[in-house]
Design an enzyme around this catalytic site. Structure first.
Site, PDB file in Angstrom:
ATOM      1  N   TYR A 169      -0.286  -0.333  10.610  1.00 39.83           N
ATOM      2  CA  TYR A 169      -0.525  -0.463   9.079  1.00 39.83           C
ATOM      3  C   TYR A 169       0.450  -0.216   8.376  1.00 39.83           C
ATOM      4  CZ  TYR A 169      -2.944  -0.494   4.772  1.00 39.83           C
ATOM      5  OH  TYR A 169      -3.187  -0.609   3.326  1.00 39.83           O
ATOM      6  N   SER A 220       0.770  -1.212   0.116  1.00 35.76           N
ATOM      7  CA  SER A 220       0.091   0.028   0.049  1.00 35.76           C
ATOM      8  C   SER A 220       0.899   1.270  -0.097  1.00 35.76           C
ATOM      9  CB  SER A 220      -0.870   0.005   1.343  1.00 35.76           C
ATOM     10  OG  SER A 220      -1.501   1.313   1.370  1.00 35.76           O
TER      11      SER A 220
END
Length: 310
Positions: free
Chosen positions: A185, A159
């Protein structure tokens, strides 16, 4: 290194466009997190090109239903289902033990984002455990099957969020410092890229190509179910001029790396918008951060991952 050109495709290309004209007959693929969103579309595209595809999901019932749907949509009767819970080492081990023969394509797609503070029974922070450690154990466990295929490809879905932080080697499970869902994350997504860097180095002689990617911002999936709205800083729009993508566009880069002859033999790279990404520039939510491709960090993460999954 010279950037890999893929002139036919870009930010708005779809998975179907990328796989058009490609024959994957005789090839076997596994897609994790394939019961919905990007994973389902990736599995569908590979199946449409003739590959034998295993839809891996946390519940066998759901995976079986999705596999049947994909088989009906593509006319491919070689779409299978398997249970795989990446946060459960026993589930990963059972999946690996149940695989037989060679494996040509592994798409490490499953992931979670910005969860509340949650831990596995072993005490691992859940995002790191699911997004990285589970995939690490899975891919390492399938190494021999990948090597046997000759020219296998491993695709690691990361990501743009990786630019927000490195792997916290001093405290990966947030046991010494307060938990932050976005730093957790970012750490897991950085780990995805570092894994690709080190696996590419270690497995080059085995003919296994390993690449990472940023699929773009796709809010149609269930990835953001743990948050009310993304923070203002989490906006990956930039050089491509594309702020959001649909699922078919989001899966395109995964399918490119899994199947396209344009990237044959390419390994250890990071892609976005169906193209190899350049270095990250502060203030622009594009590119790959230096901390995610640092070879020393990649080797250090590999050693840590071996210890944590032993």
């Amino acid at each position: 290194m010279t950037q890999i050109p893929t002139p036919a495709f870009g930010a708005l290309s779809t998975a179907s466009e990328v796989v058009a004209g490609i024959d994957l007959s005789g090839r076997r693929a596994v897609v994790t997190g394939a019961t919905g969103g990007l994973g389902r579309e990736t599995a569908r595209a590979l199946a449409s090109a003739g590959a034998e595809v295993t839809v891996a999901g946390r519940t066998l019932r759901t995976a079986t239903a999705v596999a049947a749907e994909i088989a009906a949509e593509t006319g491919n009767d070689r779409v299978r289902a398997a249970r795989l819970d990446l946060a459960d080492p026993a589930s990963v081990a059972a999946f690996v033990a149940g695989r037989h023969g060679s494996l040509h394509i592994l798409v490490n797609n499953a992931g979670i984002m910005a969860t509340p503070e949650l831990r596995t029974p072993a005490g691992r922070e859940l995002q790191f455990a699911t997004n990285h450690l589970g995939h690490f154990a899975l891919t390492a466990g399938l190494h021999d099957a990948l090597a046997a295929a000759g020219g296998a490809r491993v695709v690691v879905v990361s990501s743009v969020g990786h630019v927000n932080g490195p792997v916290r080697f001093h405290d990966p499970d947030f046991t010494a410092e307060p938990y932050d869902p976005w730093l957790a994350y970012a750490q897991s997504k950085t780990a995805n890229v570092l894994f690709a860097v080190e696996a590419a180095r270690r497995w080059a002689a085995d003919g296994i190509a390993v690449n990472a990617l940023n699929p773009g911002r796709i809010w149609e999936t269930g990835l953001g179910r743990h948050m009310d709205a993304p923070p203002a800083s989490f906006d990956p729009s930039g050089a491509s001029g594309v702020s959001e993508k649909n699922i078919a566009q989001g899966a395109a880069t995964s399918v490119l790396l899994a199947a396209s002859p344009l990237v044959e033999g390419v390994t250890g790279r990071y892609f976005e918008d169906c193209r190899e990404a350049g270095p990250h520039t502060p203030g622009v939510r594009r590119g790959v951060a230096a901390h995610a491709v640092d070879p020393d960090s990649a080797r250090r993460l590999w050693d840590l991952s071996v210890r944590l999954t032993a």
